[in-house]
Every structure is written in structure tokens, then in C-alpha cells.
Design an enzyme around this catalytic site. Structure first.
Site, mmCIF file in Angstrom:
data_model
loop_
_atom_site.group_PDB
_atom_site.id
_atom_site.type_symbol
_atom_site.label_atom_id
_atom_site.label_comp_id
_atom_site.label_asym_id
_atom_site.label_seq_id
_atom_site.Cartn_x
_atom_site.Cartn_y
_atom_site.Cartn_z
ATOM 1 N N LYS A 201 0.856 -1.188 0.000
ATOM 2 C CA LYS A 201 0.000 0.000 0.000
ATOM 3 C C LYS A 201 0.887 1.230 0.000
ATOM 4 C CE LYS A 201 -2.560 2.957 1.641
ATOM 5 N NZ LYS A 201 -2.280 4.341 1.245
ATOM 6 N N GLU A 276 8.593 1.579 11.606
ATOM 7 C CA GLU A 276 9.724 2.511 11.505
ATOM 8 C C GLU A 276 9.103 3.887 11.422
ATOM 9 O OE1 GLU A 276 11.842 5.260 10.361
ATOM 10 O OE2 GLU A 276 12.015 4.280 8.403
ATOM 11 N N CYS A 310 13.287 10.592 7.706
ATOM 12 C CA CYS A 310 13.041 10.224 9.112
ATOM 13 C C CYS A 310 14.279 10.422 9.968
ATOM 14 C CB CYS A 310 12.541 8.788 9.202
ATOM 15 S SG CYS A 310 13.640 7.575 8.436
ATOM 16 N N GLU A 407 8.689 16.682 15.242
ATOM 17 C CA GLU A 407 9.257 16.397 13.922
ATOM 18 C C GLU A 407 8.604 17.300 12.879
ATOM 19 O OE1 GLU A 407 10.518 12.493 11.372
ATOM 20 O OE2 GLU A 407 8.483 12.515 12.177
#
Length: 503
Positions: A201, A276, A310, A407
Site C-alpha cells: 500500500k 519505523e 526520518c 518532527e
């Protein structure tokens, strides 16, 4: 940073091959066939370099998702993939890697159009990385096995015991929009090597290369139903995958917020889960460095891929004795990192992926200013139709500011001074994240001491974002669960079975 008057924000022309792929009829790849979504809905594909809609993809419904899971379930249960000799699986995977490599220029252009990253960067990072993941994991297909063990409480003469490794089953793999093809291959490679079947996906913002990957999967000879590709929204098809009782494992890369939700929803059926997630990675610069080398390295740690990484080095800690010099060195890189359209050969940084991300990043910059941060570089956006944000350095920040704690996922770094190792280690760990960290120093003793003190899944020395498929990758704390890559990465797709036989 003043707006660079020499930069043109006009997107370059697409190749004829890209135009053909963009004109494809929206469809889902289920059981080896291209099929329309059950309700006929589509999602617009936007080029972030221009803000223009350039194509459409199919929007998978719950019914479409169930169909894909059924195809993957049947393919796993009848052993059409796991039942092949390991050498056969390995050869087919290597064929897929060769096909990706052969179509590398085309895939790099699609990634540039879809994500906004420079085509040149996709060509040297994303495509080779995708190929490496498949080739490395293909080698594991023939190296998976158990061992014979002597029981501890039973006589050796009358018992025989051993362990075996088996594929976990049907895997839902949900990948992010920042490295779409690379992340797709990182996910499917260990699952295929282990003998699993897959529903991939991709993110609804960036599905073009996943769809092209499906073509190559079929061409490589991977049997129908083994890899299925569903485009669509996460809250519909993604949510159904996570909750589906016939899905045995979920692997997700994305935000910590969504990762937490996935982990909760997967609990009802006790699925295997690999997550993750986000990061707020510290970069520590010691006083003994060569600033002329380190400042560009620190800039690359945050501005690479427009900061949409990330492991981006978004918290910069510089020893107070060289703080001003390092900030000046980073500011000097502004012309190099000036954002450009993704197909501009001179681009090193492109636009952000979407209007939503553009607004989010600029919102953080404004919040930082309101909270008292000073702008040492950038802090604004060029006047252009695309989603460009200039590389930004904020100073005079404190640990309570949102720009320091949260973040941002954009080209924004917050810079702070420090005096000693214990102080900077404590500051580096003052976060809910623990994905990665960077340390710049000539002092190996200081390097090792800091590496042991910082709570992060990966620590780099005198470099940043050097990720290799042979090394496990994942995070501490709220940066994730489990590890990908290396032996740990394929173990995540295996069950261990003990067999004990009385002779």
C-alpha cells in the site's frame, strides 16, 4: 536567505515515456491483473514542482482491499511462492532487481514528478538503493534454516529435536511518500525472500513508482497473487489491511502518530508488527572539527530530500567555541540547497511533497519565530507555484519550543550551543524519539563515549544518513518497533518452529 533570482521555478518538460505512464487508466494490481476499483473513485496526482494535477490513481475501497488480501492468502496457502526452491525465488528476485535497474532513468523521473525530489538524486540514491535491497535479500532465500538442539531436561538418546524457519504468511506493507520506490523494495525484498505474500500500500500522495513496480514484478515472473499493489487512502484501505483477520503481519513506515494507531489496531488479531516511525535526530559537532568540512555535512544532514527524511539531522548541537563559525558555514551552502524544480538538472533540493506539507513546515517556522527563535538562514518561501521552502536555520531556541520537540519533516534545523559531553548527551536524549544521531569529531574517544550515551538505533560518525542494507535499521523509544535490513530484517518475516520427536 534572500530569494535566489537566478532560480527558475518552471518545471521542465516530461519525457514521452513519463507522459505515457501518467496517462494510464487508474487501476489496482490484484492477483496478477490490473483491475478497476469497485466504486470507480480516483485520487489526483500532483507535481509538487508546479502544483498541477498530472495524473490520477485508483482509490481502493474496503471491498478491493478484501479482494487483494484474498489473493495474497490463496497464493500463500497453495505454496506457489513459498513452495518454490530457494534458488528459484532468488533468481526471480534478481531478475526483478535487473529490471528496476534497466528502467532506472524512467523510475527516477517518475519519482521526481511524484515526490518533488531532484531526478538526479533519485537516480543515485533511490533507484540503486531499491536494487540493492532486492539483491541483498535475494541471497537470504537460500540461507534460511534452523538447527538441531539437544534438550536440556530429556535424555539425548531417546529424543530428536530441531528448529525450522517458516514464512510468517500474508504481509500488509504500508510505505511512506518520501522514498516511495526505495521503501517499497525495502519492504517487499525480505518478505519475498522469506516466502511470504504481500499487499503493498503506497502513500496516496506518491504511488506512481509502486504501480510501475507492479509491471516489473509481473515481468520478472513472480506468480500472480504473491505481490498485490493497492493505491488509495490510508484511513480506508490501509486501515482495513491492519484490521483484516487474514493478514499475518503489518510493516509500516511513517509518522509516529499513525504508527501508534496501527499498533493498537493490529493488537486485536495479534499480528506481527514492524514500525519505523519518526525522528528528531541530534547532530553533535565537537570543537576539534574542520568546520569547512563539517558545516556542509551538517547542512546535508537536514536539507537532503528537503528535510523529508526520518533520520534528518534536525537538532544541531555545536560546541560554543565554534558555534558562530559553523552556522556561518551552513548559511554559505544556501545557493547549493536553493530549491528548484525536480527535473532541473541543477537541483539539489526540490519542493516539499504537497500543499499540506508546505503549510505544515511554514507553520512550524512561524511558531518558532513567535516563540522567540531567530532566523539565521532562510525562514521563508520563494514566490512560485510549487511547494518550495528555503533551507532554514533557527537559533536562540530552547527545549520547550515546538520546533525543537516535534518532527517538522522539512528543511528546518534548530541549532543550540553546548559545553561538555554529559550536557550534550542529556540534551540529545531529551526527546520521545530515538531513530538516529550524528557525531562530528576527530576524537575517537569522544565519538565512542557519545555513541554509547545517545539512545538511538543508528549513530553516525563524521557522516550522516549512510544507510546500508546489510545493517539493521530501526528506532528506540517512539521511533519504532523492530528492525529492518540485515539479518534482523528477514527474521521479522519468519516464524520459528520447534519440533521434538520421541524415538
Amino acid at each position: 536567505m534572500n530569494e535566489m533570482t537566478t532560480v527558475s521555478y518552471q518545471q521542465h518538460a516530461y519525457s514521452e515515456g513519463a507522459k505515457t505512464l501518467l496517462a494510464r487508466k487508474p487501476a489496482l494490481f490484484i492477483n496478477g491483473e490490473w483491475v478497476a476499483s469497485s466504486h470507480g473513485e480516483t485520487i489526483a496526482v500532483e507535481d509538487p514542482s508546479s502544483g498541477q494535477v498530472v495524473s490520477h490513481i485508483a482509490d481502493a475501497s474496503v471491498a478491493d482491499t478484501d479482494r487483494a488480501v484474498a489473493a495474497a492468502r490463496a497464493a500463500f496457502d497453495d505454496g506457489r511462492w513459498s513452495g518454490l526452491a530457494p534458488i528459484a525465488r532468488e533468481r526471480i528476485m534478481l531478475r526483478l532487481a535487473d529490471l528496476i535497474e534497466a528502467h532506472g532513468d524512467e523510475l527516477a523521473e517518475l519519482e521526481a514528478i511524484d515526490v518533488g525530489k531532484p531526478k538526479s538524486m533519485a537516480g543515485v540514491v533511490d533507484i540503486p538503493g531499491a536494487v540493492s535491497h532486492i539483491r541483498y535479500m535475494a541471497g537470504w532465500a537460500a540461507k534460511l534454516g534452523g538447527e538441531t538442539l539437544q534438550p536440556y531436561t530429556m535424555p539425548n538418546s531417546g529424543m530428536f529435536s530441531y528448529t525450522i524457519k517458516e514464512p510468517v504468511g500474508v504481509c500488509a506493507q504500508i510505505v511512506p511518500w518520501n522514498f516511495p520506490l526505495l521503501m517499497a523494495c525495502l519492504k517487499i525484498a525480505p518478505a519475498l525472500a522469506a516466502g511470504c505474500t504481500i499487499i503493498l500500500k503506497p502513500a496516496e500522495q506518491t504511488s506512481l513508482t509502486a504501480l510501475r513496480l507492479a509491471d516489473l514484478i509481473a515481468e520478472a515472473g513472480i506468480p500472480a497473487g504473491v505481490v498485490n499493489v493497492l493505491t488509495g487512502y490510508g484511513h480506508i484501505s490501509g486501515d482495513r489491511l491492519v484490521k483484516h483477520p487474514d493478514v499475518d503481519k503489518v510493516a509500516f513506515t511513517g509518522s509516529t502518530e499513525i504508527g501508534k494507531l496501527i499498533n493498537k489496531n493490529a493488537t486485536d488479531t495479534l499480528k506481527h508488527v514492524t514500525l519505523e516511525l519518526g525522528g528528531k535526530s541530534p547532530v553533535v559537532v565537537m570543537p576539534d572539527v574542520n568546520v569547512a568540512e563539517t558545516a556542509p555535512g551538517a547542512a546535508g544532514a537536514i536539507f537532503f530530500n528537503s528535510g523529508q527524511v526520518c533520520v534528518a539531522g534536525s537538532r544541531l548541537f555545536v560546541h560554543k567555541s565554534i558555534f558562530d563559525e559553523v552556522i556561518e558555514g551552513i548559511a554559505a551552502t544556501a545557493p547549493f540547497w536553493a530549491p528548484r524544480p525536480s527535473l532541473d538538472p541543477a537541483a539539489h533540493m526540490g519542493p516539499l511533497v504537497s500543499k499540506e506539507q508546505y503549510d505544515k513546515v511554514l507553520g512550524y517556522i512561524e511558531a518558532g519565530k513567535r516563540d522567540g527563535a531567530s532566523v539565521a538562514m532562510g525562514g521563508d518561501a520563494p514566490s512560485a507555484d510549487g511547494y518550495y521552502v528555503n533551507p532554514t536555520v533557527l537559533v536562540n531556541v530552547n527545549p520547550q519550543m515546538s520546533v525543537v520537540r516535534e518532527e517538522i519533516f522539512g528543511p528546518v534545523v534548530v541549532a543550540q550551543r553546548f559545553e561538555d559531553l554529559d550536557e550534550v548527551a542529556k540534551a540529545a536524549n531529551d526527546t520521545c524519539f530515538g531513530l538516529a544521531a550524528g557525531i562530528w569529531t576527530k576524537d575517537l574517544g569522544a565519538m565512542h563515549k557519545l555513541a554509547s550515551k545517545i539512545k538511538a538505533g543508528t549513530v553516525w560518525g563524521n557522516c550522516h544518513a549512510m544507510i546500508d542494507v546489510a545493517l539493521p535499521f530501526g528506532g528506540y523509544k517512539e521511533s519504532g518497533i523492530g528492525r529492518e535490513q540485515g539479518r534482523a530484517g528477514i527474521e521479522a518475516y519468519l516464524e520459528s518452529k520447534s519440533v521434538i520427536i520421541k524415538l
